[in-house]
Design a protein around this motif. Structure first.
Motif, PDB file in Angstrom:
ATOM      1  N   GLN A  11       0.834  -1.201   0.000  1.00 24.26           N
ATOM      2  CA  GLN A  11       0.000   0.000   0.000  1.00 24.26           C
ATOM      3  C   GLN A  11       0.872   1.255   0.000  1.00 24.26           C
ATOM      4  O   GLN A  11       0.620   2.211  -0.723  1.00 24.26           O
ATOM      5  N   LYS A  12       1.912   1.190   0.834  1.00 19.42           N
ATOM      6  CA  LYS A  12       2.805   2.345   0.918  1.00 19.42           C
ATOM      7  C   LYS A  12       3.538   2.573  -0.388  1.00 19.42           C
ATOM      8  O   LYS A  12       3.704   3.710  -0.832  1.00 19.42           O
ATOM      9  N   SER A  13       3.982   1.486  -0.998  1.00 21.43           N
ATOM     10  CA  SER A  13       4.669   1.612  -2.280  1.00 21.43           C
ATOM     11  C   SER A  13       3.756   2.267  -3.307  1.00 21.43           C
ATOM     12  O   SER A  13       4.160   3.157  -4.057  1.00 21.43           O
ATOM     13  N   LEU A  15       1.208   4.217  -2.785  1.00 18.67           N
ATOM     14  CA  LEU A  15       0.998   5.635  -2.485  1.00 18.67           C
ATOM     15  C   LEU A  15       2.185   6.471  -2.971  1.00 18.67           C
ATOM     16  O   LEU A  15       2.010   7.523  -3.570  1.00 18.67           O
ATOM     17  N   GLY A  16       3.382   5.955  -2.678  1.00 13.83           N
ATOM     18  CA  GLY A  16       4.572   6.680  -3.112  1.00 13.83           C
ATOM     19  C   GLY A  16       4.585   6.848  -4.617  1.00 13.83           C
ATOM     20  O   GLY A  16       4.866   7.930  -5.138  1.00 13.83           O
ATOM     21  N   LEU A  17       4.221   5.782  -5.294  1.00  9.41           N
ATOM     22  CA  LEU A  17       4.200   5.818  -6.758  1.00  9.41           C
ATOM     23  C   LEU A  17       3.146   6.808  -7.240  1.00  9.41           C
ATOM     24  O   LEU A  17       3.382   7.599  -8.158  1.00  9.41           O
ATOM     25  N   LEU A  18       2.011   6.796  -6.583  1.00  8.70           N
ATOM     26  CA  LEU A  18       0.897   7.670  -6.958  1.00  8.70           C
ATOM     27  C   LEU A  18       1.295   9.139  -6.833  1.00  8.70           C
ATOM     28  O   LEU A  18       1.058   9.950  -7.730  1.00  8.70           O
ATOM     29  N   PHE A  19       1.929   9.477  -5.721  1.00 10.25           N
ATOM     30  CA  PHE A  19       2.284  10.879  -5.487  1.00 10.25           C
ATOM     31  C   PHE A  19       3.395  11.345  -6.413  1.00 10.25           C
ATOM     32  O   PHE A  19       3.438  12.510  -6.787  1.00 10.25           O
ATOM     33  N   THR A  20       4.313  10.434  -6.750  1.00 10.51           N
ATOM     34  CA  THR A  20       5.435  10.874  -7.574  1.00 10.51           C
ATOM     35  C   THR A  20       5.196  10.609  -9.063  1.00 10.51           C
ATOM     36  O   THR A  20       6.025  10.951  -9.891  1.00 10.51           O
TER      37      THR A  20
ATOM     38  N   ILE B  94       3.107  17.931  -3.883  1.00 15.24           N
ATOM     39  CA  ILE B  94       2.628  16.545  -3.905  1.00 15.24           C
ATOM     40  C   ILE B  94       3.802  15.589  -4.165  1.00 15.24           C
ATOM     41  O   ILE B  94       3.993  14.596  -3.452  1.00 15.24           O
ATOM     42  N   ILE B  95       4.612  15.923  -5.167  1.00 17.04           N
ATOM     43  CA  ILE B  95       5.717  15.030  -5.529  1.00 17.04           C
ATOM     44  C   ILE B  95       6.734  14.954  -4.385  1.00 17.04           C
ATOM     45  O   ILE B  95       7.195  13.873  -4.020  1.00 17.04           O
ATOM     46  N   GLY B  98       5.479  12.781  -1.651  1.00 14.67           N
ATOM     47  CA  GLY B  98       5.594  11.377  -2.057  1.00 14.67           C
ATOM     48  C   GLY B  98       6.990  10.827  -1.828  1.00 14.67           C
ATOM     49  O   GLY B  98       7.161   9.736  -1.285  1.00 14.67           O
ATOM     50  N   TRP B 102       7.086   7.904   1.383  1.00 13.49           N
ATOM     51  CA  TRP B 102       6.953   6.506   0.989  1.00 13.49           C
ATOM     52  C   TRP B 102       8.064   6.091   0.054  1.00 13.49           C
ATOM     53  O   TRP B 102       8.514   6.859  -0.782  1.00 13.49           O
ATOM     54  N   ARG B 103       8.488   4.845   0.232  1.00 12.76           N
ATOM     55  CA  ARG B 103       9.485   4.285  -0.670  1.00 12.76           C
ATOM     56  C   ARG B 103       8.849   3.173  -1.477  1.00 12.76           C
ATOM     57  O   ARG B 103       7.946   2.492  -1.014  1.00 12.76           O
ATOM     58  N   TYR B 104       9.309   3.025  -2.671  1.00  8.98           N
ATOM     59  CA  TYR B 104       8.884   1.889  -3.490  1.00  8.98           C
ATOM     60  C   TYR B 104      10.103   1.455  -4.277  1.00  8.98           C
ATOM     61  O   TYR B 104      11.088   2.201  -4.358  1.00  8.98           O
TER      62      TYR B 104
END
Lengths: 295, 303
Positions: A11-13, A15-20, B94-95, B98, B102-104
């Motif tokens: 979920q966190k991943s 969200l991070g992807l969504l925001f960036t 926003i960016i 992010g 959060w990390r991905y």
């Protein structure tokens, strides 16, 4: 209806992807893709046709044209890179010096900071235009109305029989002073913030131990400011790289819109980009070793 | 003891001299502009006139005002600048958030691309970018020859929205640092109270990020205001102040001046026009200089 359950980390991943995501899309569309295209353009002859543009692969012809045929490129390239590289240390030394000056306590300090930061607000392009529009400057250099005009100084130096090269250097330096000062706004602020973040107690302790101001500067101020020195170096290089008075960028822009064509223009910008990337890499490697990081 | 006092006074004098000298060099072009902008054409060739004209005149401002079509161009420029900096602010906040929270897989790489985007000069991608917007096909979705977006706000808006406009990378870097420095306890409290991630961001984090938002907006405003590169590229011929200024020099024949106009007179008008252009930003700076000057300390770049 079954709700999609994701693990917390997934979920966190997401969200991070969504925001960036906006940046990822923008980077691909407006930087990476045109960047890749510019490689192809620099190897092609580009012609505009009614439905868009056509590319004819010509190999390294554009580069050959830039380096051997173009009458101005080599000269302007060398001049620009040398001026830029020479200006970087001067800007850094000046901004560090100015930050130290502005960090002291005196009346009117706020006013001084406001003025020192003004060039950032005015923008480099418009400052340059202002200088060019200064017709009095041009007029004065012809007449002798100034109290101590530059031409009198030049005559004085010539009568002293100083070597021409030396006189040229002095005048080059005098001409550069306003440019250096105007290119230092952000760097002064960064150094100033760094100086203010150094705890006063360090200086007090050093003083108690009998350190002189000179020693305190080299053992406390300099190491603690050094990480931002690197930031400032990178900023200064990037800034002068795209500066408004950069003759090479003007040449590149002119080549694109009213001269040799898009292909040649992109070839020029590639040569320039690689040169600056080289300078950037060398400085980061050289300085990176000397920077002191608190752990 | 007396020597020490003497030295201290000497140091103060040197410092004062340096500050005044550097300040003068910075203000010099502006003062010159002011002097030229109020100068009557007759004084131009008077060698005894250096700084203060014998006859003050409003003529130069009036001509510049008309040549720039000032009220209209001002409204346009303010409109475009506010629009672009608002979008840039929204996108970079926003960016940046992010990246901070959060990390991905690959997020570090993407952040490295942000830094790269600061370093790539816009001139590198100028030609392809221009052609892509001239024949805009939305990644092949629009049939040939595509849309011509040159002359519309779309190129600038799209770049601002995606955090790839002029110096957006820097703003993303700043906002990321700011949010990283903010304690997570506030968000945790919001989550415990049942707020979702989006709601937490918009209702809890954003209001707390006002100082950084102000800085990003102001810098973005000033940099967009001073931008000539992108406006020249994407909005050629638009009624904007920065573009109008460039044409002053080239307009030798204009019907408004009541004097027979020589080529050199245009320089006085040019000076007045430039003052009209920088004036709004100078006014903004006069009121909000605190935000600019204290900005770096708040960006988390230092310590």
């Amino acid at each position: 209806m079954r709700r999609l359950r994701l693990s917390l980390s997934a979920q966190k991943s997401l969200l991070g992807l969504l925001f960036t995501l906006p940046f990822i899309v923008g980077f691909l569309a407006f930087l990476a893709y045109p960047f890749a295209q510019s490689v192809i353009f620099s190897l092609s002859k580009l012609t505009i046709v009614p439905t868009g543009y056509e590319l004819d692969f010509v190999g390294l012809d554009n580069y050959r044209h830039v380096l051997t045929v173009d009458p101005r490129f080599r000269q302007v390239f060398v001049e620009t890179v040398v001026t830029m590289a020479a200006r970087i240390p001067v800007v850094l030394i000046f901004s560090f010096f100015a930050a130290n000056l502005l960090n002291q306590k005196f009346r009117g300090r706020m006013l001084a900071r406001v003025i020192f930061f003004l060039p950032v607000i005015m923008g480099a392009e418009i400052s340059l235009k202002m200088q060019q529009a200064d017709y009095m400057q041009q007029a004065v250099s012809f007449s002798e109305s100034g109290l101590l005009s530059l031409s009198t100084l030049q005559q004085l130096l010539t009568t002293l029989k100083l070597p021409q090269g030396f006189i040229g250097f002095i005048f080059q330096a005098i001409n550069e002073v306003p440019l250096i000062i105007r290119a230092s706004g952000i760097q002064i602020l960064i150094f100033l913030a760094a100086l203010q973040s150094i705890p006063k107690s360090l200086y007090e302790a050093a003083h108690m131990e009998g350190a002189t101001g000179w020693e305190a500067f080299w053992k406390i101020t300099f190491p603690l400011v050094s990480p931002l020195l690197l930031v400032n170096v990178v900023y200064t290089i990037v800034d002068s790289f795209t500066a408004a008075d950069n003759a090479l960028l003007e040449l590149i822009q002119n080549a694109a819109w009213m001269g040799a064509g898009f292909g040649v223009s992109t070839a020029m910008s590639w040569i320039y980009f690689l040169a600056v990337l080289g300078i950037l890499a060398v400085t980061i490697i050289l300085l990176g070793r000397r920077v002191h990081y608190e752990t | 003891m007396r020597l020490n006092k003497l030295l201290a006074t000497g140091a103060k004098l040197v410092r004062f001299g340096l500050l005044v000298g550097i300040g003068f060099i910075i203000l010099y072009p502006l003062l010159r502009q002011l002097s030229a902008a109020v100068m009557h054409p007759d004084d131009m060739y008077d060698l005894t006139v250096n700084w203060i004209p014998r006859q003050l005149t409003r003529l130069n401002f009036e001509v510049a005002w008309k040549m720039l079509d000032y009220p209209r161009a001002l409204v346009n420029t303010v409109g475009v600048t506010v629009l672009l900096s608002t979008l840039e602010l929204a996108a970079t906040m926003i960016i940046g958030y992010g990246f901070a929270r959060w990390r991905y897989p690959g997020s570090n790489l993407v952040f490295a691309l942000v830094i790269l985007s600061i370093v790539i000069p816009p001139q590198m991608v100028m030609v392809p970018l221009f052609l892509n917007f001239r024949y805009f096909d939305l990644f092949g979705l629009i049939p040939e020859p595509g849309l011509n977006l040159i002359g519309s706000f779309w190129p600038l808006v799209l770049m601002a929205l995606t955090g790839t406009a002029k110096r957006s990378g820097l703003f993303i870097f700043i906002t990321r640092n700011f949010f990283r420095g903010m304690s997570t306890s506030l968000e945790e409290a919001a989550y415990v109270d049942g707020a979702g991630h989006l709601r937490t961001f918009f209702q809890i984090m954003l209001p707390n990020a006002k100082p950084i938002a102000m800085i990003v907006f102001l810098f973005s405003f000033v940099w967009n205001w001073n931008d000539l590169f992108y406006t020249n590229l994407f909005l050629p011929g638009a009624k904007l102040l920065q573009l109008g200024l460039a044409t002053i020099n080239s307009q030798y024949n204009y019907p408004w001046a009541n004097k027979a106009v020589e080529g050199t007179y245009i320089q006085l008008v040019n000076n007045a026009g430039m003052l009209l252009y920088v004036l709004p930003v100078l006014i903004l700076y006069a009121f909000l200089q605190r935000y600019f000057i204290e900005s770096i300390e708040k960006t988390g770049l230092v310590g």
